[in-house]
Design a protein around this motif. Structure first.
Motif, PDB file in Angstrom:
ATOM      1  N   THR A  66       4.167  26.399 -21.759  1.00  0.00           N
ATOM      2  CA  THR A  66       5.222  25.477 -21.314  1.00  0.00           C
ATOM      3  C   THR A  66       6.352  26.247 -20.632  1.00  0.00           C
ATOM      4  OG1 THR A  66       4.692  23.968 -23.127  1.00  0.00           O
ATOM      5  CG2 THR A  66       6.824  23.683 -22.052  1.00  0.00           C
ATOM      6  N   GLN A  67       6.709  27.396 -21.217  1.00  0.00           N
ATOM      7  CA  GLN A  67       7.769  28.231 -20.628  1.00  0.00           C
ATOM      8  C   GLN A  67       7.372  28.736 -19.239  1.00  0.00           C
ATOM      9  OE1 GLN A  67       8.500  31.329 -23.473  1.00  0.00           O
ATOM     10  NE2 GLN A  67       9.600  29.983 -24.913  1.00  0.00           N
ATOM     11  N   ARG A  68       6.102  29.167 -19.116  1.00  0.00           N
ATOM     12  CA  ARG A  68       5.637  29.697 -17.825  1.00  0.00           C
ATOM     13  C   ARG A  68       5.596  28.598 -16.753  1.00  0.00           C
ATOM     14  NH1 ARG A  68       3.011  34.711 -18.433  1.00  0.00           N
ATOM     15  NH2 ARG A  68       4.402  35.892 -19.811  1.00  0.00           N
ATOM     16  N   ILE A  69       5.208  27.398 -17.159  1.00  0.00           N
ATOM     17  CA  ILE A  69       5.217  26.284 -16.195  1.00  0.00           C
ATOM     18  C   ILE A  69       6.643  26.016 -15.722  1.00  0.00           C
ATOM     19  CG2 ILE A  69       4.851  23.793 -15.932  1.00  0.00           C
ATOM     20  CD1 ILE A  69       2.455  24.050 -17.830  1.00  0.00           C
ATOM     21  N   GLN A  70       7.577  26.009 -16.662  1.00  0.00           N
ATOM     22  CA  GLN A  70       8.981  25.781 -16.314  1.00  0.00           C
ATOM     23  C   GLN A  70       9.496  26.882 -15.389  1.00  0.00           C
ATOM     24  OE1 GLN A  70      10.873  25.529 -20.158  1.00  0.00           O
ATOM     25  NE2 GLN A  70      10.349  23.370 -20.440  1.00  0.00           N
ATOM     26  N   GLN A  71       9.163  28.134 -15.701  1.00  0.00           N
ATOM     27  CA  GLN A  71       9.588  29.252 -14.853  1.00  0.00           C
ATOM     28  C   GLN A  71       9.023  29.117 -13.440  1.00  0.00           C
ATOM     29  OE1 GLN A  71       8.329  32.790 -16.913  1.00  0.00           O
ATOM     30  NE2 GLN A  71       9.837  32.563 -18.563  1.00  0.00           N
ATOM     31  N   LYS A  72       7.747  28.733 -13.357  1.00  0.00           N
ATOM     32  CA  LYS A  72       7.092  28.584 -12.056  1.00  0.00           C
ATOM     33  C   LYS A  72       7.753  27.487 -11.232  1.00  0.00           C
ATOM     34  CE  LYS A  72       3.738  29.523  -9.144  1.00  0.00           C
ATOM     35  NZ  LYS A  72       3.570  30.857  -8.518  1.00  0.00           N
ATOM     36  N   VAL A  73       8.067  26.373 -11.876  1.00  0.00           N
ATOM     37  CA  VAL A  73       8.704  25.259 -11.174  1.00  0.00           C
ATOM     38  C   VAL A  73      10.086  25.667 -10.674  1.00  0.00           C
ATOM     39  CG1 VAL A  73       9.646  22.942 -11.460  1.00  0.00           C
ATOM     40  CG2 VAL A  73       7.401  23.477 -12.396  1.00  0.00           C
ATOM     41  N   ILE A  74      10.838  26.388 -11.504  1.00  0.00           N
ATOM     42  CA  ILE A  74      12.189  26.850 -11.111  1.00  0.00           C
ATOM     43  C   ILE A  74      12.102  27.846  -9.957  1.00  0.00           C
ATOM     44  CG2 ILE A  74      14.208  28.157 -11.893  1.00  0.00           C
ATOM     45  CD1 ILE A  74      13.727  26.905 -14.682  1.00  0.00           C
ATOM     46  N   GLU A  75      11.125  28.756 -10.020  1.00  0.00           N
ATOM     47  CA  GLU A  75      10.929  29.725  -8.934  1.00  0.00           C
ATOM     48  C   GLU A  75      10.630  29.018  -7.613  1.00  0.00           C
ATOM     49  OE1 GLU A  75       7.792  32.294 -10.136  1.00  0.00           O
ATOM     50  OE2 GLU A  75       8.927  33.196 -11.791  1.00  0.00           O
ATOM     51  N   LEU A  76       9.765  28.031  -7.671  1.00  0.00           N
ATOM     52  CA  LEU A  76       9.413  27.289  -6.454  1.00  0.00           C
ATOM     53  C   LEU A  76      10.614  26.539  -5.905  1.00  0.00           C
ATOM     54  CD1 LEU A  76       5.909  25.960  -7.575  1.00  0.00           C
ATOM     55  CD2 LEU A  76       6.347  27.561  -5.709  1.00  0.00           C
ATOM     56  N   HIS A  77      11.440  26.004  -6.805  1.00  0.00           N
ATOM     57  CA  HIS A  77      12.650  25.294  -6.372  1.00  0.00           C
ATOM     58  C   HIS A  77      13.598  26.247  -5.642  1.00  0.00           C
ATOM     59  CE1 HIS A  77      16.004  22.510  -6.337  1.00  0.00           C
ATOM     60  NE2 HIS A  77      16.743  23.413  -6.952  1.00  0.00           N
ATOM     61  N   LYS A  78      13.729  27.453  -6.139  1.00  0.00           N
ATOM     62  CA  LYS A  78      14.604  28.447  -5.503  1.00  0.00           C
ATOM     63  C   LYS A  78      14.090  28.833  -4.118  1.00  0.00           C
ATOM     64  CE  LYS A  78      16.380  30.485  -9.796  1.00  0.00           C
ATOM     65  NZ  LYS A  78      16.408  31.693 -10.666  1.00  0.00           N
ATOM     66  N   GLU A  79      12.786  28.705  -3.940  1.00  0.00           N
ATOM     67  CA  GLU A  79      12.177  28.998  -2.628  1.00  0.00           C
ATOM     68  C   GLU A  79      12.247  27.807  -1.680  1.00  0.00           C
ATOM     69  OE1 GLU A  79       8.191  30.129  -3.489  1.00  0.00           O
ATOM     70  OE2 GLU A  79       8.754  31.909  -4.662  1.00  0.00           O
ATOM     71  N   GLY A  80      12.863  26.703  -2.153  1.00  0.00           N
ATOM     72  CA  GLY A  80      12.961  25.511  -1.329  1.00  0.00           C
ATOM     73  C   GLY A  80      11.729  24.633  -1.378  1.00  0.00           C
ATOM     74  N   ARG A  81      10.893  24.830  -2.396  1.00  0.00           N
ATOM     75  CA  ARG A  81       9.672  24.038  -2.545  1.00  0.00           C
ATOM     76  C   ARG A  81       9.885  22.964  -3.612  1.00  0.00           C
ATOM     77  NH1 ARG A  81       5.419  27.250  -0.925  1.00  0.00           N
ATOM     78  NH2 ARG A  81       4.335  25.288  -0.506  1.00  0.00           N
TER      79      ARG A  81
END
Length: 300
Positions: A108-123
């Motif tokens: 769950t933590q890794r999914i959240q991290q991945k989503v946040i990373e993508l958001h920072k990339e403008g995705r």
């Protein structure tokens, strides 16, 4: 098969949801517009409901093909998954490494991290589930918790549900009220009208390479629409069988006999029957009324 017989490049009425055969009829265009608008505005949950065979999966594939490039999609075609299985499926779709080996908490933590990373990339991340009515109760709740990730202006993970009407019945229960209230955009697919059925048949034949004279005339298309109640999947089944019957007889013109034979061989299709007793009674009543009127006029 009948391809060479009718001069076709490919089978026009297969049940595989091939987007090359997509026809922009009113209900599907409206549904696609609702989906794209809702995704662009950052809504959390979006729902498309349709009866079996109305084209939900084809619409889902069309959305995946046309969704803007800045969206990252996680597509789950078979959501009959327990919560842990659903999380792992989402993680794999998002490219989370070693998702199968992690504990639930770490996953769950890794999914959240991945989503946040993508958001920072403008995705933007979109989770798309087909046949969502099959989701177990615990998985529906897990799905709701996915959408808790958000900024002050938008959700970090959006969810699109394609489902049969049974999903609405489930969501009407009190224990799903939190999830129900998060669905801000919804669309219900309707069946095709008789005019749309004719356009649909002609379109699929054209895409398949047919260039000959009209195979399905207007009268025949109206009967097909009635027999199938405008359900695209049933239209495909009947038309495929009618072409096979016509080819088997060495003919090039499809007629009502071919339709009746196809209906007899297909579940959930039927032409409306005529109640002859009702007609006879109505005619007798009409004759009686007319006779009484004539008698009255003659006596006057």
């Amino acid at each position: 098969m009948y391809l060479y017989h009718f001069g076709l490049r490919e089978l026009p009425f297969t049940l595989t949801p091939n987007t090359n055969f997509f026809l922009g009829l009113e209900p599907h265009n409206e549904a696609l517009a609702v989906l794209l608008t809702a995704l662009k505005t950052g809504e959390g949950f979006i729902k498309v409901i349709g009866e079996v065979g109305t084209g939900k999966t084809l619409l889902c594939r069309k959305l995946l093909n046309e969704i803007p490039d800045h969206f990252v999609t996680a597509y789950i075609p078979d959501p009959y998954l327990k919560p842990d299985e659903l999380r792992r499926a989402v993680a794999l779709e998002l490219g989370v490494k070693q998702a199968q080996r992690m504990s639930v908490q770490l996953l769950t933590q890794r999914i959240q991290q991945k989503v946040i990373e993508l958001h920072k990339e403008g995705r933007s991340v979109v989770l798309i589930l087909d046949e969502a009515q099959a989701l177990p109760e615990e998985s529906l709740e897990a799905l709701r918790l996915f959408t808790n990730l958000e900024t002050e202006t938008r959700k970090l993970l959006q969810v699109v549900l394609f489902a049969q009407p049974e999903l609405d019945e489930r969501l009407s229960q009190t224990n799903f009220r939190q999830l129900r209230q998060r669905i801000t955009f919804a669309y219900k697919l309707r069946a095709m009208t008789s005019i749309e059925v004719q356009r649909y048949i002609e379109h699929r034949l054209k895409i398949a390479g047919y260039k000959g004279a009209t195979l399905f005339n207007t009268n025949l298309c109206k009967k097909i629409a009635k027999a199938t109640q405008g359900i695209p999947r049933l239209v495909n089944i009947l038309c495929h069988k009618m072409l096979m019957l016509t080819y088997g007889q060495g003919h090039y013109q499809i007629n009502t006999k071919h339709l009746k034979a196809a209906i007899d061989d297909t579940e959930d299709t039927a032409l409306p029957s005529i109640n002859l007793r009702w007609i006879s009674t109505s005619l007798l009543l009409m004759v009686g009324v007319v006779s009484a009127y004539i008698f009255w006029r003659y006596q006057a």
